[in-house]
Design a protein around this motif. Sequence first.
Motif, PDB file in Angstrom:
ATOM      1  N   THR A  32       0.702  -1.126  -0.005  1.00  0.00           N
ATOM      2  CA  THR A  32       0.008   0.075   0.292  1.00  0.00           C
ATOM      3  C   THR A  32       1.080   1.034   0.037  1.00  0.00           C
ATOM      4  OG1 THR A  32      -1.744  -1.326   1.072  1.00  0.00           O
ATOM      5  CG2 THR A  32      -1.688   1.310   1.382  1.00  0.00           C
ATOM      6  N   ASN A  33       1.957   1.248   0.914  1.00  0.00           N
ATOM      7  CA  ASN A  33       2.864   2.359   0.776  1.00  0.00           C
ATOM      8  C   ASN A  33       3.436   2.371  -0.752  1.00  0.00           C
ATOM      9  OD1 ASN A  33       2.639   3.540   3.301  1.00  0.00           O
ATOM     10  ND2 ASN A  33       4.533   2.326   4.044  1.00  0.00           N
ATOM     11  N   VAL A  34       3.767   1.438  -1.245  1.00  0.00           N
ATOM     12  CA  VAL A  34       4.542   1.450  -2.547  1.00  0.00           C
ATOM     13  C   VAL A  34       3.443   2.308  -3.358  1.00  0.00           C
ATOM     14  CG1 VAL A  34       5.373   0.254  -4.856  1.00  0.00           C
ATOM     15  CG2 VAL A  34       5.835  -0.326  -2.317  1.00  0.00           C
ATOM     16  N   LEU A  35       2.339   1.821  -3.783  1.00  0.00           N
ATOM     17  CA  LEU A  35       1.275   2.696  -4.474  1.00  0.00           C
ATOM     18  C   LEU A  35       1.213   4.029  -3.846  1.00  0.00           C
ATOM     19  CD1 LEU A  35      -0.769   2.690  -6.497  1.00  0.00           C
ATOM     20  CD2 LEU A  35      -2.390   2.098  -4.786  1.00  0.00           C
ATOM     21  N   ALA A  36       0.757   4.266  -2.649  1.00  0.00           N
ATOM     22  CA  ALA A  36       0.842   5.741  -2.194  1.00  0.00           C
ATOM     23  C   ALA A  36       1.541   6.629  -2.437  1.00  0.00           C
ATOM     24  CB  ALA A  36       0.370   5.642  -0.623  1.00  0.00           C
ATOM     25  N   VAL A  37       2.888   6.010  -2.128  1.00  0.00           N
ATOM     26  CA  VAL A  37       4.037   6.962  -2.174  1.00  0.00           C
ATOM     27  C   VAL A  37       4.445   7.451  -3.736  1.00  0.00           C
ATOM     28  CG1 VAL A  37       6.662   7.141  -1.906  1.00  0.00           C
ATOM     29  CG2 VAL A  37       5.555   6.357  -0.186  1.00  0.00           C
ATOM     30  N   LEU A  41       4.122  11.195  -4.950  1.00  0.00           N
ATOM     31  CA  LEU A  41       5.375  11.803  -5.777  1.00  0.00           C
ATOM     32  C   LEU A  41       5.145  12.494  -7.011  1.00  0.00           C
ATOM     33  CD1 LEU A  41       8.641  12.192  -5.980  1.00  0.00           C
ATOM     34  CD2 LEU A  41       8.857  10.046  -7.121  1.00  0.00           C
ATOM     35  N   MET A  42       4.463  11.626  -7.785  1.00  0.00           N
ATOM     36  CA  MET A  42       3.974  12.112  -9.241  1.00  0.00           C
ATOM     37  C   MET A  42       3.047  13.358  -9.217  1.00  0.00           C
ATOM     38  SD  MET A  42       3.801   8.390 -10.991  1.00  0.00           S
ATOM     39  CE  MET A  42       3.581   9.093 -12.703  1.00  0.00           C
ATOM     40  N   SER A  43       2.079  13.356  -8.224  1.00  0.00           N
ATOM     41  CA  SER A  43       1.256  14.357  -8.151  1.00  0.00           C
ATOM     42  C   SER A  43       1.910  15.704  -7.568  1.00  0.00           C
ATOM     43  CB  SER A  43      -0.146  13.927  -7.323  1.00  0.00           C
ATOM     44  OG  SER A  43      -0.068  13.520  -5.960  1.00  0.00           O
ATOM     45  N   GLY A  44       2.713  15.058  -6.445  1.00  0.00           N
ATOM     46  CA  GLY A  44       3.389  16.346  -5.850  1.00  0.00           C
ATOM     47  C   GLY A  44       4.317  17.132  -6.722  1.00  0.00           C
ATOM     48  N   HIS A 133      -3.065  13.982  -5.142  1.00  0.00           N
ATOM     49  CA  HIS A 133      -2.112  14.348  -3.821  1.00  0.00           C
ATOM     50  C   HIS A 133      -2.804  14.192  -2.642  1.00  0.00           C
ATOM     51  CE1 HIS A 133       2.094  15.211  -2.879  1.00  0.00           C
ATOM     52  NE2 HIS A 133       1.568  15.832  -1.928  1.00  0.00           N
ATOM     53  N   PHE A 134      -3.916  14.869  -2.406  1.00  0.00           N
ATOM     54  CA  PHE A 134      -4.588  14.848  -1.137  1.00  0.00           C
ATOM     55  C   PHE A 134      -5.193  13.278  -0.742  1.00  0.00           C
ATOM     56  CE2 PHE A 134      -5.274  19.670  -1.616  1.00  0.00           C
ATOM     57  CZ  PHE A 134      -3.916  20.073  -1.260  1.00  0.00           C
ATOM     58  N   PHE A 135      -6.044  12.922  -1.731  1.00  0.00           N
ATOM     59  CA  PHE A 135      -6.668  11.675  -1.495  1.00  0.00           C
ATOM     60  C   PHE A 135      -5.438  10.430  -1.035  1.00  0.00           C
ATOM     61  CE2 PHE A 135      -7.674   7.224  -2.912  1.00  0.00           C
ATOM     62  CZ  PHE A 135      -8.748   7.087  -2.376  1.00  0.00           C
ATOM     63  N   PHE A 136      -4.441  10.373  -1.714  1.00  0.00           N
ATOM     64  CA  PHE A 136      -3.365   9.197  -1.402  1.00  0.00           C
ATOM     65  C   PHE A 136      -2.417   9.743  -0.096  1.00  0.00           C
ATOM     66  CE2 PHE A 136      -4.509   7.532  -4.987  1.00  0.00           C
ATOM     67  CZ  PHE A 136      -4.212   6.213  -4.935  1.00  0.00           C
ATOM     68  N   ALA A 137      -2.655  11.232   0.263  1.00  0.00           N
ATOM     69  CA  ALA A 137      -2.069  11.445   1.415  1.00  0.00           C
ATOM     70  C   ALA A 137      -2.860  10.886   2.666  1.00  0.00           C
ATOM     71  CB  ALA A 137      -2.036  13.043   1.656  1.00  0.00           C
ATOM     72  N   TRP A 138      -4.015  10.801   2.434  1.00  0.00           N
ATOM     73  CA  TRP A 138      -4.839  10.140   3.493  1.00  0.00           C
ATOM     74  C   TRP A 138      -4.647   8.592   3.589  1.00  0.00           C
ATOM     75  CZ3 TRP A 138      -6.547  12.090   7.849  1.00  0.00           C
ATOM     76  CH2 TRP A 138      -7.048  13.358   7.624  1.00  0.00           C
ATOM     77  N   LEU A 214       3.721  15.971   8.620  1.00  0.00           N
ATOM     78  CA  LEU A 214       3.444  17.149   9.344  1.00  0.00           C
ATOM     79  C   LEU A 214       3.759  18.249   8.555  1.00  0.00           C
ATOM     80  CD1 LEU A 214       5.365  15.983  12.649  1.00  0.00           C
ATOM     81  CD2 LEU A 214       2.841  16.356  12.335  1.00  0.00           C
ATOM     82  N   THR A 215       4.597  18.265   7.521  1.00  0.00           N
ATOM     83  CA  THR A 215       5.233  19.515   6.736  1.00  0.00           C
ATOM     84  C   THR A 215       3.969  19.649   5.730  1.00  0.00           C
ATOM     85  OG1 THR A 215       6.439  18.153   5.355  1.00  0.00           O
ATOM     86  CG2 THR A 215       7.520  19.271   7.057  1.00  0.00           C
ATOM     87  N   GLY A 216       3.294  18.520   5.491  1.00  0.00           N
ATOM     88  CA  GLY A 216       2.113  18.663   4.556  1.00  0.00           C
ATOM     89  C   GLY A 216       1.153  19.395   5.369  1.00  0.00           C
TER      90      GLY A 216
END
Length: 285
Positions: A32-37, A41-44, A133-138, A214-216
């Motif tokens: 799940t982390n692999v997908l989310a990160v 990254l790409m949306s960021g 970005h916001f969806f996958f941040a959650w 936290l920075t986000g």
Amino acid sequence: MTTAIPISETMAPPRRPLFYRHALLTRLTHWTNVLAVAVLLMSGLQIFNAHPGLYWGQYGADADTDKRWFEIGAIPGADGAMAGKTRIGPLMFDTTGVLGVSNNKDGVSTAIGFPHWITLPSVRDLATGRRWHFFFAWVLILNGLTYLIGGIVSGHLRKDVVPKLAELRPLNIAHDIVSHAKLQFPKGEDAKRYHILQKLAYSGVIVLLILMVLTGLTMSPSNDAAWHWLSEMFGGRQSARSIHFIAAWSIVAFVIIHVLMVLLAGPINQIRSMITGRFDLGDAA
């Protein structure tokens, strides 16, 4: 009448039992982390392209060049064509074709921070990039909390991830560095546990991911108003953005090294263990 047994069967060595190395929770949260990160990254980078410059402090805009420590841009070259330039502090690099100026999906040279093939979406679309970005941040936050809580309850973090004081001895760290440099990976009983470089790397990534969250939150105007202490802790929203960017690329560096180590240590065995949990310990040296 007896049936002959093929020689290949009589001589075949017995299969070694596979060691159960990774629990189900670890495997699920890992992928799940692999997908989310990857999506983050790409949306960021899509979001970053809207203003490809970084600052220290509370504020940062086009006119604040004195506070800008990193930027990607395009300037006219000697031949009149646009040239991509990337600046880190006083150092300027020509990055035409990759950063600053690169071909778009139609093959047309375009002034843009990061190229289209590494952003999500692949065309300039800040609103869509922010939604991804916001969806996958959650997704990352909830997945991370699941891993941390599960790891604390099961003892996985304490036993397997967080380095013990004795393991932090300089000689132990140096020995592990030399072993990795010589591509001497643990075998047998020694492969049942994480060694100090692995523990430091995995613990470091956990810290980086927490720092990213936290920075986000600090960069969000609504959160900044509600939790102003976050902005003060990081030295301003623009400083938080800079730290966010540095932490993101630190995670990318970890991923590159991690994948390289997986390939060198035996990709089939390593990937199988992160899918099924079962790991072949190999023969001890």
